[in-house]
Design a protein around this motif. Structure first.
Motif, PDB file in Angstrom:
ATOM      1  N   ILE A  70       0.834  -1.209   0.000  1.00 44.46           N
ATOM      2  CA  ILE A  70       0.000   0.000   0.000  1.00 44.46           C
ATOM      3  C   ILE A  70       0.867   1.256   0.000  1.00 44.46           C
ATOM      4  O   ILE A  70       0.647   2.178  -0.786  1.00 44.46           O
ATOM      5  CB  ILE A  70      -0.965  -0.019   1.200  1.00 44.46           C
ATOM      6  CG1 ILE A  70      -2.007  -1.127   1.010  1.00 44.46           C
ATOM      7  CG2 ILE A  70      -1.637   1.332   1.378  1.00 44.46           C
ATOM      8  CD1 ILE A  70      -2.865  -1.379   2.228  1.00 44.46           C
ATOM      9  N   VAL A  71       1.872   1.295   0.875  1.00 39.77           N
ATOM     10  CA  VAL A  71       2.733   2.481   0.955  1.00 39.77           C
ATOM     11  C   VAL A  71       3.516   2.668  -0.338  1.00 39.77           C
ATOM     12  O   VAL A  71       3.700   3.798  -0.803  1.00 39.77           O
ATOM     13  CB  VAL A  71       3.682   2.368   2.173  1.00 39.77           C
ATOM     14  CG1 VAL A  71       4.749   3.438   2.144  1.00 39.77           C
ATOM     15  CG2 VAL A  71       2.890   2.449   3.449  1.00 39.77           C
ATOM     16  N   GLY A  72       3.948   1.583  -0.960  1.00 48.16           N
ATOM     17  CA  GLY A  72       4.683   1.682  -2.213  1.00 48.16           C
ATOM     18  C   GLY A  72       3.836   2.176  -3.365  1.00 48.16           C
ATOM     19  O   GLY A  72       4.332   2.832  -4.278  1.00 48.16           O
ATOM     20  N   ASN A  73       2.539   1.881  -3.342  1.00 50.13           N
ATOM     21  CA  ASN A  73       1.668   2.284  -4.445  1.00 50.13           C
ATOM     22  C   ASN A  73       1.017   3.641  -4.235  1.00 50.13           C
ATOM     23  O   ASN A  73       0.406   4.164  -5.159  1.00 50.13           O
ATOM     24  CB  ASN A  73       0.589   1.238  -4.677  1.00 50.13           C
ATOM     25  CG  ASN A  73       1.138   0.004  -5.341  1.00 50.13           C
ATOM     26  OD1 ASN A  73       2.118   0.076  -6.072  1.00 50.13           O
ATOM     27  ND2 ASN A  73       0.519  -1.130  -5.090  1.00 50.13           N
ATOM     28  N   ILE A  74       1.125   4.214  -3.059  1.00 51.80           N
ATOM     29  CA  ILE A  74       0.504   5.529  -2.822  1.00 51.80           C
ATOM     30  C   ILE A  74       1.177   6.593  -3.680  1.00 51.80           C
ATOM     31  O   ILE A  74       0.511   7.389  -4.337  1.00 51.80           O
ATOM     32  CB  ILE A  74       0.563   5.891  -1.327  1.00 51.80           C
ATOM     33  CG1 ILE A  74      -0.468   5.073  -0.560  1.00 51.80           C
ATOM     34  CG2 ILE A  74       0.322   7.379  -1.111  1.00 51.80           C
ATOM     35  CD1 ILE A  74      -0.412   5.271   0.938  1.00 51.80           C
ATOM     36  N   SER A  75       2.492   6.614  -3.692  1.00 53.31           N
ATOM     37  CA  SER A  75       3.197   7.657  -4.426  1.00 53.31           C
ATOM     38  C   SER A  75       3.148   7.435  -5.927  1.00 53.31           C
ATOM     39  O   SER A  75       3.279   8.372  -6.694  1.00 53.31           O
ATOM     40  CB  SER A  75       4.647   7.723  -3.969  1.00 53.31           C
ATOM     41  OG  SER A  75       5.289   6.508  -4.264  1.00 53.31           O
ATOM     42  N   ARG A  76       2.942   6.214  -6.357  1.00 51.98           N
ATOM     43  CA  ARG A  76       2.925   5.917  -7.786  1.00 51.98           C
ATOM     44  C   ARG A  76       1.647   6.391  -8.446  1.00 51.98           C
ATOM     45  O   ARG A  76       1.649   6.810  -9.590  1.00 51.98           O
ATOM     46  CB  ARG A  76       3.096   4.426  -8.005  1.00 51.98           C
ATOM     47  CG  ARG A  76       3.687   4.118  -9.347  1.00 51.98           C
ATOM     48  CD  ARG A  76       4.091   2.714  -9.401  1.00 51.98           C
ATOM     49  NE  ARG A  76       2.908   1.877  -9.477  1.00 51.98           N
ATOM     50  CZ  ARG A  76       2.854   0.765 -10.149  1.00 51.98           C
ATOM     51  NH1 ARG A  76       3.898   0.339 -10.767  1.00 51.98           N
ATOM     52  NH2 ARG A  76       1.759   0.042 -10.180  1.00 51.98           N
ATOM     53  N   SER A  77       0.570   6.359  -7.774  1.00 56.92           N
ATOM     54  CA  SER A  77      -0.754   6.832  -8.198  1.00 56.92           C
ATOM     55  C   SER A  77      -1.156   6.339  -9.581  1.00 56.92           C
ATOM     56  O   SER A  77      -1.586   7.103 -10.428  1.00 56.92           O
ATOM     57  CB  SER A  77      -0.843   8.362  -8.122  1.00 56.92           C
ATOM     58  OG  SER A  77      -0.050   8.958  -9.121  1.00 56.92           O
ATOM     59  N   SER A  78      -1.010   5.074  -9.825  1.00 50.58           N
ATOM     60  CA  SER A  78      -1.484   4.372 -11.017  1.00 50.58           C
ATOM     61  C   SER A  78      -0.994   4.973 -12.325  1.00 50.58           C
ATOM     62  O   SER A  78      -1.733   5.053 -13.283  1.00 50.58           O
ATOM     63  CB  SER A  78      -3.012   4.267 -11.022  1.00 50.58           C
ATOM     64  OG  SER A  78      -3.586   5.531 -11.313  1.00 50.58           O
ATOM     65  N   GLN A  79       0.231   5.434 -12.372  1.00 49.63           N
ATOM     66  CA  GLN A  79       0.839   5.884 -13.613  1.00 49.63           C
ATOM     67  C   GLN A  79       2.148   5.134 -13.807  1.00 49.63           C
ATOM     68  O   GLN A  79       2.928   4.994 -12.876  1.00 49.63           O
ATOM     69  CB  GLN A  79       1.136   7.380 -13.572  1.00 49.63           C
ATOM     70  CG  GLN A  79      -0.068   8.247 -13.718  1.00 49.63           C
ATOM     71  CD  GLN A  79       0.333   9.705 -13.815  1.00 49.63           C
ATOM     72  OE1 GLN A  79       1.484  10.056 -13.633  1.00 49.63           O
ATOM     73  NE2 GLN A  79      -0.620  10.542 -14.114  1.00 49.63           N
ATOM     74  N   SER A  80       2.359   4.675 -15.011  1.00 45.03           N
ATOM     75  CA  SER A  80       3.627   4.030 -15.302  1.00 45.03           C
ATOM     76  C   SER A  80       4.559   5.039 -15.949  1.00 45.03           C
ATOM     77  O   SER A  80       4.159   6.134 -16.335  1.00 45.03           O
ATOM     78  CB  SER A  80       3.416   2.833 -16.228  1.00 45.03           C
ATOM     79  OG  SER A  80       3.056   3.284 -17.511  1.00 45.03           O
ATOM     80  N   ILE A  81       5.788   4.655 -16.100  1.00 42.15           N
ATOM     81  CA  ILE A  81       6.764   5.552 -16.711  1.00 42.15           C
ATOM     82  C   ILE A  81       6.389   5.818 -18.158  1.00 42.15           C
ATOM     83  O   ILE A  81       6.506   6.932 -18.650  1.00 42.15           O
ATOM     84  CB  ILE A  81       8.176   4.941 -16.604  1.00 42.15           C
ATOM     85  CG1 ILE A  81       8.585   4.858 -15.151  1.00 42.15           C
ATOM     86  CG2 ILE A  81       9.184   5.727 -17.404  1.00 42.15           C
ATOM     87  CD1 ILE A  81       9.859   4.112 -14.914  1.00 42.15           C
ATOM     88  N   ALA A  82       5.900   4.805 -18.850  1.00 47.37           N
ATOM     89  CA  ALA A  82       5.503   4.989 -20.249  1.00 47.37           C
ATOM     90  C   ALA A  82       4.346   5.974 -20.350  1.00 47.37           C
ATOM     91  O   ALA A  82       4.320   6.820 -21.245  1.00 47.37           O
ATOM     92  CB  ALA A  82       5.119   3.649 -20.863  1.00 47.37           C
ATOM     93  N   ASP A  83       3.380   5.898 -19.447  1.00 48.03           N
ATOM     94  CA  ASP A  83       2.255   6.834 -19.469  1.00 48.03           C
ATOM     95  C   ASP A  83       2.744   8.249 -19.217  1.00 48.03           C
ATOM     96  O   ASP A  83       2.300   9.189 -19.868  1.00 48.03           O
ATOM     97  CB  ASP A  83       1.218   6.469 -18.411  1.00 48.03           C
ATOM     98  CG  ASP A  83       0.492   5.183 -18.737  1.00 48.03           C
ATOM     99  OD1 ASP A  83       0.516   4.772 -19.912  1.00 48.03           O
ATOM    100  OD2 ASP A  83      -0.096   4.600 -17.815  1.00 48.03           O
ATOM    101  N   ARG A  84       3.650   8.421 -18.272  1.00 44.81           N
ATOM    102  CA  ARG A  84       4.145   9.746 -17.929  1.00 44.81           C
ATOM    103  C   ARG A  84       4.864  10.374 -19.122  1.00 44.81           C
ATOM    104  O   ARG A  84       4.688  11.541 -19.426  1.00 44.81           O
ATOM    105  CB  ARG A  84       5.075   9.656 -16.720  1.00 44.81           C
ATOM    106  CG  ARG A  84       5.317  10.987 -16.069  1.00 44.81           C
ATOM    107  CD  ARG A  84       6.106  10.876 -14.780  1.00 44.81           C
ATOM    108  NE  ARG A  84       5.681   9.760 -13.959  1.00 44.81           N
ATOM    109  CZ  ARG A  84       6.510   8.905 -13.382  1.00 44.81           C
ATOM    110  NH1 ARG A  84       7.803   9.038 -13.514  1.00 44.81           N
ATOM    111  NH2 ARG A  84       6.056   7.909 -12.647  1.00 44.81           N
TER     112      ARG A  84
END
Length: 144
Positions: A70-84
């Motif tokens: 959960i803590v690892g995915n909070i900062s990622r906020s469902s975006q991948s590097i390719a999407d960014r």
């Protein structure tokens, strides 16, 4: 910070869990290693204590694993590097690249060898061509 604390706790729990499991007496006698009454903890209560300790450590292990996820995915906020990268290329207006000051070629980043997303978007957009003019249909003269 929280992720580091959970990771350290996970490592300590894993080491403790492995130790508690290795201390327990073998019940099945697999590999011919059945323990006699001369073991480390021979009382019936020691088995219950080790069993309860194993369950507590196992529960703590899974709670830490879920917490780290959960803590690892909070900062990622469902975006991948390719999407960014794709969003950054789409969000840049076409004229913004030409308005930038010319950079020194020695320090400028290398240009990609293949086509970019901007090339794809410009080729996919239909060209603005005027529609051919259609002649007006001939109207018959009014009858008198």
């Amino acid at each position: 910070m929280l992720q580091t604390i959970l990771l350290v706790a996970m490592i300590l729990i894993s080491i403790a869990l492995a130790g508690v499991i290795l201390i327990q007496r073998s019940e099945g006698g697999a590999l011919g290693m059945g323990g006699g009454p001369s073991g480390f903890m021979t009382a019936r209560g020691a088995g219950n204590l080790l069993t309860k300790t194993t369950w507590v450590l196992a529960v703590l292990f899974f709670v830490c694993a879920i917490g780290l996820t959960i803590v690892g995915n909070i900062s990622r906020s469902s975006q991948s590097i390719a999407d960014r990268d794709a969003i950054g290329a789409l969000a840049t207006p076409p004229g913004a690249a030409s308005e930038a000051p010319a950079a020194d070629p020695a320090t400028a980043p290398a240009q990609p060898a293949g086509p970019s997303l901007d090339d794809f978007l410009s080729s996919a957009a239909p060209a603005a061509q005027p529609a051919p003019a259609q002649p007006a249909p001939a109207q018959p003269a009014p009858a008198q």
